[in-house]
Design an enzyme around this catalytic site. Structure first.
Site, PDB file in Angstrom:
ATOM      1  N   HIS A 168      41.390  38.059  35.425  1.00 11.64           N
ATOM      2  CA  HIS A 168      39.917  37.954  35.371  1.00 11.64           C
ATOM      3  C   HIS A 168      39.515  36.719  34.540  1.00 11.64           C
ATOM      4  O   HIS A 168      38.860  36.837  33.511  1.00 11.64           O
ATOM      5  CB  HIS A 168      39.371  39.245  34.754  1.00 11.64           C
ATOM      6  CG  HIS A 168      37.917  39.504  34.955  1.00 11.64           C
ATOM      7  ND1 HIS A 168      36.949  38.547  34.788  1.00 11.64           N
ATOM      8  CD2 HIS A 168      37.252  40.636  35.320  1.00 11.64           C
ATOM      9  CE1 HIS A 168      35.758  39.082  35.006  1.00 11.64           C
ATOM     10  NE2 HIS A 168      35.923  40.346  35.345  1.00 11.64           N
ATOM     11  N   ASP A 213      28.544  37.741  42.531  1.00 18.18           N
ATOM     12  CA  ASP A 213      29.656  38.686  42.367  1.00 18.18           C
ATOM     13  C   ASP A 213      30.270  38.910  43.753  1.00 18.18           C
ATOM     14  O   ASP A 213      29.881  39.818  44.478  1.00 18.18           O
ATOM     15  CB  ASP A 213      29.162  39.997  41.760  1.00 18.18           C
ATOM     16  CG  ASP A 213      30.310  40.914  41.350  1.00 18.18           C
ATOM     17  OD1 ASP A 213      31.472  40.581  41.643  1.00 18.18           O
ATOM     18  OD2 ASP A 213      30.039  41.976  40.746  1.00 18.18           O
ATOM     19  N   GLU A 272      38.693  34.492  39.810  1.00 25.61           N
ATOM     20  CA  GLU A 272      39.771  35.416  39.495  1.00 25.61           C
ATOM     21  C   GLU A 272      40.766  35.532  40.650  1.00 25.61           C
ATOM     22  O   GLU A 272      40.386  35.928  41.751  1.00 25.61           O
ATOM     23  CB  GLU A 272      39.171  36.802  39.199  1.00 25.61           C
ATOM     24  CG  GLU A 272      37.992  36.732  38.231  1.00 25.61           C
ATOM     25  CD  GLU A 272      37.187  38.021  38.195  1.00 25.61           C
ATOM     26  OE1 GLU A 272      37.770  39.104  38.405  1.00 25.61           O
ATOM     27  OE2 GLU A 272      35.962  37.946  37.957  1.00 25.61           O
TER      28      GLU A 272
END
Length: 315
Positions: A168, A213, A272
């Protein structure tokens, strides 16, 4: 520890007395790894510039995870399962592994540490599988940062297990509005802001004007993150990790997070390397390996614009 190794490697105390390993390259680059979470919290170039974002409000107080750096999400990414968000590896204490199994590695990397995580009785209650998670964090001679995870199923009951995984990574950027992510165009992604609905990325590059996101699927092994203001490009190379998550919380979510400064979203972006859409399944005795390599190069200009394709096409 030999004097040779101590030039590159030092165990010392970090915030709140937590143990950390400091990796140093003679040319000046460095990295810090906390045993809590097996968590890389710092990566600096040979000018001493910090390349990872760590929140000024990050709490180094177990069992809370550290906000920033490179948290390890295992055995579950986000809420893709029944465990707590992002699993438990990032808020457990890892051990230094002085005798790791043979490791095909670049012998020029002298600044490295091997860590290991095995399940405690507490983990076995919430995720009843026996495993060995070995993590090597290495600093290359050119200042590249390399993380290699090896996860082995050590169940004795013959049962396989499945997991999802992510590095992450929080990158430090000068201004999120001046950042471009190259290498994900035309790919399918799941938008976590729209109930994981599937879309196809449009345009030449990913830029940021609001909260993002997204989980990109079947991504290339190389992704570039261009910081226009700093005139530098992060190059993310990955192996065994087909997905890529891109995240920035933007202003409203930043203010809602206690361990994140209200305006810090302007100075970070998460890209990520991950294995999420198709969970990894291991039978007893089987091992999975997932590798991340981060490097930094000066950005080049072409007609007044940055030309990230040159970065993506070169080795």
């Amino acid at each position: 520890m030999s004097s040779e190794k101590s030039r590159y490697y030092e165990v010392c105390k970090g915030f709140n007395g937590l143990d950390k390993v400091l990796l140093r390259d003679p040319r000046g680059s460095s990295a810090e790894v906390y045993l809590y979470g097996g968590h890389v919290t710092s990566w600096k170039n040979d000018h001493g510039e910090e390349l990872l974002f760590l929140s000024s409000k990050a709490t180094f107080k177990p069992p809370k995870a550290i906000r920033g750096g490179i948290p390890i999400c295992f055995p579950q990414f986000s809420c893709h399962g029944n465990l707590d968000r992002h699993g438990f590896a990032r808020n457990r204490f890892w051990a230094i592994d002085d005798h790791p199994p043979p490791f095909p590695t670049n012998t020029s990397n002298k600044a490295f540490v091997d860590l290991i995580l095995k399940p405690s009785e507490e983990e076995m209650k919430i995720w009843p599988h026996s495993f060995e998670f070995r993590l090597r964090v290495a600093l290359g001679p050119g200042g590249d940062l390399m993380l290699t995870s090896r996860i082995r199923n050590t169940n004795t009951d013959g049962k396989p297990f499945s997991f999802t995984f992510a590095y992450h990574t929080y990158f430090s950027v000068s201004d999120i509005c001046e950042v471009r992510v190259e290498g994900l165009e035309t790919l399918d992604y799941l938008d976590n802001l729209q109930k994981k609905k599937r879309f196809t990325e449009q345009g030449d590059a990913l830029t940021f004007e609001s909260e993002v996101d997204k989980m990109y699927l079947s991504t290339p092994t190389k992704i570039a993150i261009i910081d226009h203001e700093k005139k530098r490009t992060y190059v993310l190379r990955k192996d065994g990790l087909p997905d890529a998550v891109v995240w920035n919380p933007w202003d409203k979510k930043a203010k809602a997070m206690a361990d994140f400064g209200d305006n810090e979203y302007k100075h970070m972006v998460c890209v990520e390397a991950a294995a999420i859409e198709k969970p990894i399944t291991l039978k007893p005795g089987e091992e999975w390996k997932g590798r991340l390599e981060l490097s930094i190069v000066p950005s080049s200009y072409c007609s007044g614009q940055l030309d990230p394709r040159r970065v993506l096409q070169c080795s």
